[in-house]
Every structure is written in structure tokens, then in C-alpha cells.
Scaffold this active site. Structure first.
Site, mmCIF file in Angstrom:
data_model
loop_
_atom_site.group_PDB
_atom_site.id
_atom_site.type_symbol
_atom_site.label_atom_id
_atom_site.label_comp_id
_atom_site.label_asym_id
_atom_site.label_seq_id
_atom_site.Cartn_x
_atom_site.Cartn_y
_atom_site.Cartn_z
ATOM 1 N N HIS A 57 0.864 -1.187 0.000
ATOM 2 C CA HIS A 57 0.000 0.000 0.000
ATOM 3 C C HIS A 57 0.899 1.235 0.000
ATOM 4 C CE1 HIS A 57 -3.656 -2.357 0.948
ATOM 5 N NE2 HIS A 57 -2.785 -3.137 1.578
ATOM 6 N N LEU A 58 0.896 1.957 -1.112
ATOM 7 C CA LEU A 58 1.726 3.150 -1.223
ATOM 8 C C LEU A 58 0.952 4.428 -0.899
ATOM 9 C CD1 LEU A 58 3.902 2.265 -4.343
ATOM 10 C CD2 LEU A 58 4.507 2.111 -1.923
ATOM 11 N N ARG A 59 -0.368 4.321 -0.725
ATOM 12 C CA ARG A 59 -1.229 5.376 -0.168
ATOM 13 C C ARG A 59 -1.412 6.618 -1.042
ATOM 14 N NH1 ARG A 59 -3.611 1.941 3.091
ATOM 15 N NH2 ARG A 59 -2.594 1.537 5.099
ATOM 16 N N ASN A 89 -6.601 0.714 -2.858
ATOM 17 C CA ASN A 89 -7.427 1.504 -1.929
ATOM 18 C C ASN A 89 -6.861 2.919 -1.818
ATOM 19 O OD1 ASN A 89 -5.254 0.230 -0.703
ATOM 20 N ND2 ASN A 89 -6.307 -0.153 1.221
ATOM 21 N N ASP A 147 -8.587 -5.130 -2.633
ATOM 22 C CA ASP A 147 -7.959 -5.392 -1.339
ATOM 23 C C ASP A 147 -8.441 -4.420 -0.271
ATOM 24 O OD1 ASP A 147 -6.063 -6.807 0.349
ATOM 25 O OD2 ASP A 147 -5.057 -4.871 0.434
ATOM 26 N N ASN A 272 -5.170 -6.607 9.365
ATOM 27 C CA ASN A 272 -6.276 -7.389 8.827
ATOM 28 C C ASN A 272 -5.815 -8.197 7.622
ATOM 29 O OD1 ASN A 272 -8.910 -8.336 8.592
ATOM 30 N ND2 ASN A 272 -9.539 -6.646 7.268
ATOM 31 N N ASP A 299 2.267 -6.950 2.752
ATOM 32 C CA ASP A 299 1.066 -6.163 3.062
ATOM 33 C C ASP A 299 1.468 -4.885 3.789
ATOM 34 O OD1 ASP A 299 -1.530 -5.294 3.227
ATOM 35 O OD2 ASP A 299 -2.197 -6.800 4.676
ATOM 36 N N HIS A 303 0.356 3.823 8.375
ATOM 37 C CA HIS A 303 -0.590 4.790 8.922
ATOM 38 C C HIS A 303 0.197 5.821 9.723
ATOM 39 C CE1 HIS A 303 -4.186 2.500 7.832
ATOM 40 N NE2 HIS A 303 -3.600 1.415 8.307
ATOM 41 N N GLY A 318 -3.259 -2.295 10.086
ATOM 42 C CA GLY A 318 -2.133 -2.274 9.153
ATOM 43 C C GLY A 318 -0.804 -1.975 9.817
#
Length: 424
Positions: A57-59, A89, A147, A272, A299, A303, A318
Site C-alpha cells: 500500500h503506497l497510499r 485503496n 484489497d 487485517n 502487506d 498509517h 495495518g
């Protein structure tokens, strides 16, 4: 310019052997021939095809206060990764060519390693409603995933698999039955009950894995299960592979090294799916050993410190993992003899390249994507040194061994450890 890398232990065809190799115009070329412009003595260190993480997840776009393409790929390079696959996401979610282009432009501008995005399965990445235009998105994505959300409708998932199969891309599924969650946020096990928390049952994962495997058999779609955490999921994938189905799965370092007995009242332990039971962890390790689980992904899910400061009940789901995965697995799985170093390279490089059609590595004539490892380096995980903007990891302070000291992408040295600089 031709660079000759000498005095190395090189991974080739599943084995390590002393050797040397050269890079010219971004590709691997024979070491002999013309005199090189530059010689790099690797000091007997191990060289592997660059690590690949198919679940990151690179956000960005949308959540750059958590991570950016620049910071996330810098973390990847420090961890020895040359290719990462970015989850959808985001805001905007990559559900059309136009929204995908927003992310692609950022990748072109800021990424220091190869980033291959996923497209959504459903519009808005909602796990329900309308499917995306698979044909329009296919040229720019590695596969399709929602995802963070499981696709709840069997009929919708079946149609998604049919469309994905037509364009030759995998469905990469986060498996979670919403009706079975019941407000849970850690594994429904002994720790949960002893400390008054709300639990997530294992069935919420494996029930959807079971459904999707049946749909994959029906549609002929290539199907990959994200972050497997339960023993039932491992057995379902094992049976599917025995039937010859195009089914694969991944797990993550935290599920292999931790279980719910290790939980603390700290957001660093919340993700999760959650950390499951000791029996689940043992089943995952067995699945690694027998080839049922072919991929280890991180994964990586950063945050802010504030979002992870609210304990198990209130923190965001996460943890980060790009900068710790290899040293953790080398220390706690390779050195004790659970798996070999060659097996770990297969799980973190060879297999994801093969399953997802990703190039690069150490093959002659191919792009020079490789990682130099110092297997003797011993140190503690120090989150203050992370390149990632995220700091939340249950492994903070753990003693580890092995680190990437040089990461090369397309012939370009994108990360160099201080020990490499001083030894040159």
C-alpha cells in the site's frame, strides 16, 4: 557505461555460486569482453534477483499523510525490493483508465523502484455494485483486486473472474465475509476472550476462499489469495493446487513469526487479517515448506502515528514491512533451518515474478534488477531509521540478521548502504 560486479556469490537457476557479472545499458551482460568502465568489488556478498512484493500500500494518491510513492519506494529499495505491486485503496481508486492515470503519473515522477499497480474489481473499490471495465484497465495493471474488501456477491465475483480470464489477468482477492465480522478487530481466540476484545473468526476468511476457488475452477480464471492467515485457507489452496487449478496464495512475515499469544495492547499488533492461533501459524509454515504457499508478501500498510496510537480496539488496521521482511525471515526461518536461503529467494523473488508475469532479475539480456545482501549483518530493528513514513511494526527492537546493502533497478543503483560506500 559497463559496470563489472566481482567477488560475489550469485544466485543462478536456484543455486548460489561464486561469480561475477556485468551491467551495460541497464541490462545484464556477460562479464567478459570489453574492458569495463567501472568495477565494483562486492566483497563476497550474496547477489539475488531483486525482491518482489505483490502486496504493498503506497497510499498515494489520496492519503499522502500516511505514505507517498517517493517514501514507499525508498523503503522498498532499502528492503531490497526492485518491484512492488500497489494496491488500489486510493483516492481516486484506479477503477477507470483516467483514475489509474493519476497514480501512473505519480509513479513515473517519484518511484525509485518498479511499481506495477492493481486495478479495482468493482467501481469505487466497494466490493459490491458495478464491475470495472476489465478490458480498458488491463494494459496498465498487474491484476485486479479490491484489497481491503471482499467481493460479497458470488454472482459478481463469478462475472469478474470471467472478465479477468478474458483479458489474461489474475483476480487477487482479499477474502472476507462481512456478515461474519461482527465488529471484530483481533482473532477470535484465547487472548481476545481473556482481555474482553471483539474477535474476527477464521471462517470470515476461509469461507470466501472456498467460494472463490470453486468459482476459479468454474471460470478458468487465474486466482491468487491475499495474506492467507488460517489453516483452513492453506488446506483449501493445497487441495486446489492438487486438482491442477490456477490458484496461488501469499502470506506475510508477521503471520509466520507471530500468533495471537504474542499480542500486546498496542496498535503495532493490529492488522487485517489478524494474528491467528499458534496452530494457524504452524499450518502456514507447513504450507511454505510443502509449496502450497508460493509467495511471501509484506502487506506494507503505513498509517500515521496517531492512527496507530489507540490500542487494539481503536487503531487503524495495518503495519509496515518492506524494510524488515528479509532480515526477519533470514534470522528466524533460514538460520534455524526451517527453510533454505534458496527457498526464501524463490518465495520473495522467483515465484512472484513467475506467477504475475513480472520481468527483471539476473538473466542475461534482461533488465538488471538485483539486490546485494550482507548475510552476516546483525542488528536490531530500528523504526527511526525507516525510509517509510509508517513506523508501526510488532517487530520493533527485534534482533535480526541480513540486510540489503545495494539495490539496483534497470542498472541504476537506487539504494546503497553505508557499509558498501565505506568498503568501496
Amino acid at each position: 557505461m559497463k559496470t563489472l560486479y566481482t567477488n560475489a556469490v550469485v544466485y543462478d537457476g536456484g543455486r548460489f555460486a561464486a561469480g561475477e557479472f556485468a551491467v551495460e545499458a541497464g541490462c545484464i551482460v556477460p562479464a567478459g569482453g570489453a574492458i569495463p568502465d567501472r568495477v565494483v568489488d562486492l566483497g563476497g556478498r550474496h547477489v539475488v534477483p531483486g525482491l518482489v512484493d505483490v502486496h504493498v500500500h503506497l497510499r498515494e494518491p489520496g492519503f499522502s499523510h500516511k505514505e507517498t510513492i517517493a517514501s514507499g519506494t525508498a523503503a522498498a529499495a532499502r528492503g531490497g525490493y526492485t518491484t512492488v505491486c500497489s494496491m488500489p485503496n486510493l483516492n481516486p481508486a484506479p477503477d477507470t483508465p483516467e483514475t489509474l492515470r493519476v497514480q501512473a503519473d505519480l509513479i513515473r515522477r517519484d518511484a525509485v523502484v518498479r511499481v506495477v499497480p492493481y486495478g479495482c474489481i468493482t467501481m469505487g473499490q466497494r466490493g459490491c455494485g458495478e464491475l470495472v471495465d476489465f478490458e480498458a484497465l488491463a494494459p496498465g495493471v498487474v491484476g485486479f483486486s479490491d484489497d481491503g474488501r471482499g467481493v460479497q456477491s458470488e454472482e459478481l465475483m463469478e462475472e469478474a473472474m470471467r472478465r479477468a480470464a478474458r483479458v489474461g489477468k489474475p483476480i487477487v482477492a482479499h477474502c472476507e465475509v462481512d456478515d461474519l465480522l461482527r465488529g471484530g478487530y483481533i482473532h477470535d481466540g484465547g487472548y481476545c476472550r481473556a482481555h474482553g476484545h471483539k474477535g474476527i473468526c477464521s471462517e470470515s476468511e476461509w469461507r470466501q476462499v472456498e467460494r472463490d476457488i470453486a468459482l476459479a475452477e468454474k471460470t478458468g480464471c487465474q486466482y491468487h489469495v491475499c495474506h492467507v492467515s488460517t489453516r483452513e485457507s492453506v488446506e483449501l489452496v493445497r487441495r486446489a493446487k492438487a486438482k491442477g487449478l490456477r490458484v496461488s496464495c501469499e502470506t506475510a512475515p508477521h503471520y509466520l513469526l507471530l500468533c495471537d499469544e504474542d499480542l500486546q495492547e498496542d496498535g503495532r499488533f493490529k492488522m487485517n487479517p489478524p494474528l491467528r492461533s499458534r496452530e494457524d501459524r504452524e499450518a502456514l509454515v507447513a504450507g511454505i515448506a510443502d509449496g502450497t504457499i508460493e509467495v511471501i508478501a509484506t502487506d506494507h500498510a503505513p498509517h500515521t502515528a496517531e492512527e496507530k496510537s489507540r490500542g487494539l480496539a481503536g487503531s487503524a488496521m495495518g503495519i509496515v514491512g518492506l524494510e524488515t521482511a528479509f532480515p526477519l525471515l533470514y534470522k528466524y526461518m533460514v538460520l534455524p533451518g526451517v527453510i533454505t536461503l534458496e527457498k526464501l529467494v524463490a518465495l520473495m523473488s522467483d515465484n512472484p515474478r513467475r506467477l504475475f508475469g513480472l520481468g527483471g532479475g539476473l538473466g542475461l539480456g534482461g533488465p538488471a534488477d538485483f539486490t546485494v545482501l550482507d548475510l552476516g549483518a546483525q542488528y536490531a530493528v530500528d523504526t527511526a531509521a525507516f525510509r517509510s513514513m509508517g513506523r508501526a511494526t510488532p517487530f520493533a527492537g527485534w534482533q535480526v540478521q541480513g540486510r540489503a546493502v545495494l539495490t539496483v533497478v534497470g542498472g541504476r543503483e537506487v539504494y546503497e548502504d553505508e557499509t558498501m560506500k565505506t568498503n568501496r
